[in-house]
Scaffold this motif. Sequence first.
Motif, mmCIF file in Angstrom:
data_model
loop_
_atom_site.group_PDB
_atom_site.id
_atom_site.type_symbol
_atom_site.label_atom_id
_atom_site.label_comp_id
_atom_site.label_asym_id
_atom_site.label_seq_id
_atom_site.Cartn_x
_atom_site.Cartn_y
_atom_site.Cartn_z
ATOM 1 N N ASN A 157 10.291 -4.866 -0.054
ATOM 2 C CA ASN A 157 10.137 -5.271 -1.446
ATOM 3 C C ASN A 157 9.469 -4.113 -2.189
ATOM 4 O O ASN A 157 8.246 -3.970 -2.189
ATOM 5 C CB ASN A 157 9.289 -6.542 -1.537
ATOM 6 C CG ASN A 157 9.126 -7.017 -2.968
ATOM 7 O OD1 ASN A 157 9.632 -6.394 -3.900
ATOM 8 N ND2 ASN A 157 8.424 -8.123 -3.133
ATOM 9 N N ARG B 288 6.639 -4.871 -4.942
ATOM 10 C CA ARG B 288 5.378 -5.554 -4.650
ATOM 11 C C ARG B 288 4.212 -4.583 -4.776
ATOM 12 O O ARG B 288 4.281 -3.452 -4.313
ATOM 13 C CB ARG B 288 5.408 -6.149 -3.240
ATOM 14 C CG ARG B 288 4.175 -6.976 -2.906
ATOM 15 C CD ARG B 288 4.265 -7.526 -1.489
ATOM 16 N NE ARG B 288 4.202 -6.473 -0.508
ATOM 17 C CZ ARG B 288 3.061 -5.979 -0.013
ATOM 18 N NH1 ARG B 288 1.899 -6.436 -0.444
ATOM 19 N NH2 ARG B 288 3.080 -5.030 0.899
ATOM 20 N N ARG B 289 3.141 -5.037 -5.403
ATOM 21 C CA ARG B 289 1.939 -4.215 -5.565
ATOM 22 C C ARG B 289 1.241 -4.072 -4.212
ATOM 23 O O ARG B 289 0.877 -5.058 -3.583
ATOM 24 C CB ARG B 289 1.006 -4.844 -6.590
ATOM 25 C CG ARG B 289 -0.351 -4.201 -6.709
ATOM 26 C CD ARG B 289 -0.262 -2.877 -7.435
ATOM 27 N NE ARG B 289 -1.595 -2.349 -7.664
ATOM 28 C CZ ARG B 289 -2.357 -2.653 -8.713
ATOM 29 N NH1 ARG B 289 -1.893 -3.480 -9.631
ATOM 30 N NH2 ARG B 289 -3.550 -2.133 -8.845
ATOM 31 N N ARG B 290 1.061 -2.853 -3.757
ATOM 32 C CA ARG B 290 0.413 -2.589 -2.476
ATOM 33 C C ARG B 290 -1.085 -2.377 -2.652
ATOM 34 O O ARG B 290 -1.513 -1.789 -3.641
ATOM 35 C CB ARG B 290 0.995 -1.337 -1.813
ATOM 36 C CG ARG B 290 2.166 -1.582 -0.880
ATOM 37 C CD ARG B 290 3.415 -1.914 -1.613
ATOM 38 N NE ARG B 290 4.568 -2.014 -0.730
ATOM 39 C CZ ARG B 290 5.735 -2.448 -1.130
ATOM 40 N NH1 ARG B 290 5.929 -2.839 -2.363
ATOM 41 N NH2 ARG B 290 6.741 -2.501 -0.275
ATOM 42 N N GLU C 149 3.564 -12.477 1.171
ATOM 43 C CA GLU C 149 3.161 -11.184 0.657
ATOM 44 C C GLU C 149 3.579 -10.037 1.574
ATOM 45 O O GLU C 149 3.195 -8.899 1.350
ATOM 46 C CB GLU C 149 1.634 -11.150 0.480
ATOM 47 C CG GLU C 149 1.149 -12.062 -0.622
ATOM 48 C CD GLU C 149 1.745 -11.680 -1.970
ATOM 49 O OE1 GLU C 149 1.853 -10.466 -2.246
ATOM 50 O OE2 GLU C 149 2.097 -12.574 -2.736
#
Length: 379
Positions: A207, A210-212, A240
């Motif tokens: 993904n 998605r904010r890592r 997540e």
Amino acid sequence: MERTSSCRRKTMARQHKAEVMIAGEQLRLRLHDGKLIKERRYHLRTYPNCFVAQELIDWLVSHKEAPDRPTAICLMQHLMDHDIVHHVCDKRPVFKDAKLLYRFRKDDGTFPFNTEVKIFMRGQRLYEHLIAGKDSILQLREEHGVAYQRSFPGCQLIDWLLQNGEAESRRQGLELCRALQEHGIIQHVSKKHNFFDSGLLYQFCINFRRRRRLSELIDESERDNKEGVTVQTHEDSHPESPFILRKNPPQEGNMGSSKNVKQVASGRRGSLNSLQLHSAAFTPLVQLSSSSPPVRCNPKSVLTRSFTCEELLAPGAPFIKKVLTVMGDALGWGFVVRGMAPCYVQAVDPGSPAAAAGVKVTHYISHINTVYTQGHKCY
């Protein structure tokens, strides 16, 4: 059995490398927005696009990216080990919590654009184009009674590659898709098949949007080292997880609402075998300074000022005409153009065919393969 374990180990290593690259790029953009990356002077010398290690450690702790300074140092060392950041003089392989200057390799053009990185960037760009399309092929589909979100048949992906100029033939599209699968970017929904030009369903393993959190990088690395590649963890099914497959029971017939995400604009690399810029590269005699702003997603123009077509073609104009021939590889040409009447080179991959042919940022383009571009918008 040993061969299977070896393949799985390589796939997991590539996926972890991909996660490090995404997390590093997200951090780089945040630091640019926060003005931590800027031009700095040290010992009467100017270093563009740098950050001070001590200031960055303070920022990581204050923004809760790390619980303490030792952990923040460990996170940055992880990025150094993966060639994401480096000391401005490449003399310090260890990240120090001191007033030392470091820089992201993507900001100074020293990022290693090897085959693995190129395939990863190609996969990320394809993902952005596919997920942003109005009639995207990423849809809720069923295979063997199980529904999968954002899945696509292999044959439809190859059709899409042909329609959008990403591949010249079905064979070339098949080779690209198998390379994406080999590098852990796409996979069969149940992980049972290699990629085929058929109705089998596949999904993106990563993904990209998605904010890592940086702490995930160390946690994932430690988990892999402790458990080994033969142990299947429960992270793959976590909402997540960076490798979530979004598997749904058959009774769920809708995909649910999704958040509106700002579309990331990127230049489309062509897939022709050769590209000739006929009398095209109008090179300004005065080049941009080394302190030019870095190339970012949906970046601002790299030009110090815009020129009109009349100015470019006027007698005595400060430009030199060149003919550059770019021999494209399996990943395309390696440069991005912007603007309309006239169009110009916005960015060049350092290790790409375009860079090898001499294409440089701020070159104006008048012809591409005998097609006059000054009156058309060029992508």
